[in-house]
Design an enzyme around this catalytic site. Structure first.
Site, PDB file in Angstrom:
ATOM      1  N   LYS A  37       1.294  -1.033  -0.215  1.00 51.39           N
ATOM      2  CA  LYS A  37      -0.097  -0.178  -0.420  1.00 51.39           C
ATOM      3  C   LYS A  37       1.274   0.953   0.062  1.00 51.39           C
ATOM      4  O   LYS A  37       2.140   1.413  -0.135  1.00 51.39           O
ATOM      5  CB  LYS A  37      -0.748   0.370   1.524  1.00 51.39           C
ATOM      6  CG  LYS A  37      -0.464   0.419   2.899  1.00 51.39           C
ATOM      7  CD  LYS A  37      -0.895   0.033   3.780  1.00 51.39           C
ATOM      8  CE  LYS A  37      -0.427  -0.390   4.726  1.00 51.39           C
ATOM      9  NZ  LYS A  37      -1.352  -0.160   6.163  1.00 51.39           N
ATOM     10  N   ARG A 134     -10.555   0.535  15.533  1.00 50.10           N
ATOM     11  CA  ARG A 134     -10.294   1.702  13.858  1.00 50.10           C
ATOM     12  C   ARG A 134     -11.570   0.822  13.255  1.00 50.10           C
ATOM     13  O   ARG A 134     -12.622   1.567  12.790  1.00 50.10           O
ATOM     14  CB  ARG A 134      -9.211   1.525  13.422  1.00 50.10           C
ATOM     15  CG  ARG A 134      -8.129   3.127  12.717  1.00 50.10           C
ATOM     16  CD  ARG A 134      -7.350   2.512  12.706  1.00 50.10           C
ATOM     17  NE  ARG A 134      -6.650   1.028  11.479  1.00 50.10           N
ATOM     18  CZ  ARG A 134      -6.059   1.606  11.609  1.00 50.10           C
ATOM     19  NH1 ARG A 134      -4.693   1.837  11.618  1.00 50.10           N
ATOM     20  NH2 ARG A 134      -5.869  -0.158  11.021  1.00 50.10           N
ATOM     21  N   TYR A 255      16.842  29.859   8.694  1.00 47.57           N
ATOM     22  CA  TYR A 255      15.650  30.539   9.085  1.00 47.57           C
ATOM     23  C   TYR A 255      15.365  30.968  10.816  1.00 47.57           C
ATOM     24  O   TYR A 255      15.626  29.456  11.462  1.00 47.57           O
ATOM     25  CB  TYR A 255      13.998  29.919   8.377  1.00 47.57           C
ATOM     26  CG  TYR A 255      14.186  30.338   6.727  1.00 47.57           C
ATOM     27  CD1 TYR A 255      14.038  31.313   6.456  1.00 47.57           C
ATOM     28  CD2 TYR A 255      13.979  29.310   6.431  1.00 47.57           C
ATOM     29  CE1 TYR A 255      13.908  31.758   5.238  1.00 47.57           C
ATOM     30  CE2 TYR A 255      13.754  29.953   4.867  1.00 47.57           C
ATOM     31  CZ  TYR A 255      13.897  30.586   4.476  1.00 47.57           C
ATOM     32  OH  TYR A 255      13.145  30.747   2.792  1.00 47.57           O
ATOM     33  N   MET A 303      12.774  24.789   2.942  1.00 45.41           N
ATOM     34  CA  MET A 303      11.827  24.205   2.014  1.00 45.41           C
ATOM     35  C   MET A 303      13.121  23.611   0.459  1.00 45.41           C
ATOM     36  O   MET A 303      12.976  22.184   0.327  1.00 45.41           O
ATOM     37  CB  MET A 303      11.261  25.484   0.546  1.00 45.41           C
ATOM     38  CG  MET A 303      10.547  24.108   0.050  1.00 45.41           C
ATOM     39  SD  MET A 303       9.431  25.700  -0.604  1.00 45.41           S
ATOM     40  CE  MET A 303       7.872  26.013  -0.321  1.00 45.41           C
TER      41      MET A 303
HETATM   42  C1  LIG Z   1      -0.640  -0.949   6.738  1.00 45.83           C
HETATM   43  C2  LIG Z   1      -0.508  -2.391   7.751  1.00 45.83           C
HETATM   44  C3  LIG Z   1       0.042  -4.257   7.545  1.00 45.83           C
HETATM   45  C4  LIG Z   1       1.556  -3.923   8.072  1.00 45.83           C
HETATM   46  O1  LIG Z   1       1.040  -2.652   8.599  1.00 45.83           O
HETATM   47  P1  LIG Z   1       3.640  -2.883   9.731  1.00 45.83           P
HETATM   48  O2  LIG Z   1       3.632  -2.572  10.715  1.00 45.83           O
HETATM   49  O3  LIG Z   1       4.160  -1.986   8.072  1.00 45.83           O
HETATM   50  O4  LIG Z   1       3.917  -3.912   8.591  1.00 45.83           O
HETATM   51  C5  LIG Z   1      -0.718  -4.967   8.259  1.00 45.83           C
HETATM   52  N1  LIG Z   1      -1.721  -5.024   8.496  1.00 45.83           N
HETATM   53  C6  LIG Z   1      -3.036  -3.576   7.988  1.00 45.83           C
HETATM   54  C7  LIG Z   1      -4.537  -4.591   7.786  1.00 45.83           C
HETATM   55  C8  LIG Z   1      -2.035  -2.553   7.424  1.00 45.83           C
HETATM   56  O5  LIG Z   1      -3.486  -1.497   6.728  1.00 45.83           O
END
Ligand SMILES: *Cc1c(COP(=O)(O)O)cnc(C)c1O
Length: 367
Positions: A37, A134, A255, A303
């Site tokens: 992802k 969640r 800055y 930046m």
């Molecule tokens: C992103 C995600 C993972 C991977 O988690 P990591 O901590 O990056 O290994 C596993 N399960 C779900 C549902 C996720 O959204």
């Protein structure tokens, strides 16, 4: 786009593959979804898929459109939609292209079933909320999910949950206990562990695991380095010194003048700033390497530039290579250390690398 500004993100697909093998080694009785992802945590979806294509048991991502792109590219492995479907169109695509979909609430389950032809094969991950709060069915809503699924005896169901504190002190046992209670006499497959659970909680491994961050060579644990876990660096952010300033006691840098020299110093200006994805919140003292030698950042990140201390690296000058994080020529600057200094995690650094940063794939001449 290939640009002559020296900043580059160097990606090592072979490291992603080695890290996937390490996940499989830890969870040796389980199959593993390669979590790709968020553009493979900033490493490039296609680079990760190509690296893992020959070995991954499956790929897990969010967007149905990306799942279909993988199918179009000839990926035959299982593909898991981690947040499930968002539309009826997604629902139809699941059956049509043999995707596996998470289902986390009644509305989503109804949408999916309503867009699946009767009798079509259906692969579902029923997500249980065991304490993350969640997504997921609860003790109260799960029976209704089973009821909705009764007319779909062909559905291949896996039960899943997600751990909230697998990297922390509270661990996974409390969620695992709730999972078992909710699952009741379930004998089918289960899918539980993220990277932290894979590495630290073998009792959670189950039938499928979901490694994400570990594939990309960062540690899921605040107090344990990626190197000590045997993970290989998959992304190196590198640039070069484009300016040098010799400053006197009392001179300030950048800055807001947040850094004041308490001794004569040689300051190097690096072509990398927050518009490249470097964290603006990284304070003075964040580790960085110049010519493979570790030093520290100085003053606020701008930046397009940041400053570092070259006082102890007299041989460094204009054009000297800089490692923002990853594998330097000699010195290593783990992304985890840069993240910790900036009050974040490597996940966020990787995902934040900006589109303007050209990518170099290790072992390839093309950029
Ligand atoms: C992103 C995600 C993972 C991977 O988690 P990591 O901590 O990056 O290994 C596993 N399960 C779900 C549902 C996720 O959204």
């Amino acid at each position: 786009m290939k640009t002559s500004r020296p900043i580059r993100a160097r990606i090592a697909p072979s490291a992603i593959l080695q890290n996937y093998r390490l996940a499989k080694h830890h969870a040796s009785s389980a199959r593993a979804w390669a979590v790709v992802k968020a553009n493979a945590y900033g490493h490039g979806l296609w680079r990760a898929v190509e690296a893992l294509r020959g070995e991954a048991d499956g790929f897990a991502l969010l967007e149905c459109e990306n799942a279909l792109a993988l199918r179009e590219a000839g990926v035959t492995q299982a593909i898991l939609l981690l947040e499930g479907i968002f539309s009826g169109r997604d629902g139809r695509a699941v059956a049509e292209h043999g995707l596996t979909s998470v289902v986390h609430c009644r509305e989503q389950l109804e949408l999916l079933l309503g867009n699946t032809p009767a009798g079509a094969p259906l692969s579902l991950y029923i997500k249980l909320n065991t304490g993350m709060n969640r997504l997921g069915f609860t003790e109260a809503t799960l029976p209704m999910a089973w009821q909705l699924l009764r007319p779909w005896p062909q559905a291949a169901v896996t039960l899943m949950t997600h751990f909230a504190e697998a990297d922390g002190e509270r661990g996974t046992a409390w969620q695992l206990a709730r999972f078992r209670q909710m699952a009741g006499d379930w004998r089918g497959p289960v899918c539980l562990g993220n990277s932290a659970a894979i590495l630290r909680h073998p009792q959670t491994h189950g039938d499928w695991v979901r490694p994400g961050i570990m594939l990309y060579g960062a540690s899921p644990f605040a107090g344990q380095s990626a190197e000590s876990l045997g993970l290989q660096t998959a992304m190196t952010l590198e640039s070069a010194i484009i300016g040098v300033q010799d400053i006197a006691i009392g001179d300030r840098v950048g800055y807001g003048g947040t850094f004041t020299a308490d001794r004569p110093m040689r300051i190097g200006i690096v072509a990398c700033g927050y518009a490249d994805g470097y964290p603006r919140h990284a304070p003075s003292g964040t580790p960085i390497a110049v010519m493979g030698q570790r030093t520290e950042t100085v003053g606020r990140v701008s930046m397009d530039m940041l400053a570092c201390d070259l006082t102890a690296i007299p041989q460094a000058g204009i054009g000297s290579p800089v490692t923002l994080w990853g594998d330097g020529a000699a010195g290593q600057v783990p992304a985890d250390e840069v993240a910790a200094a900036a009050g974040t995690i490597a996940y966020e650094l990787f995902c934040a690398v900006a589109p303007r940063v050209p990518v170099r794939v290790a072992g390839m001449d093309t950029e």
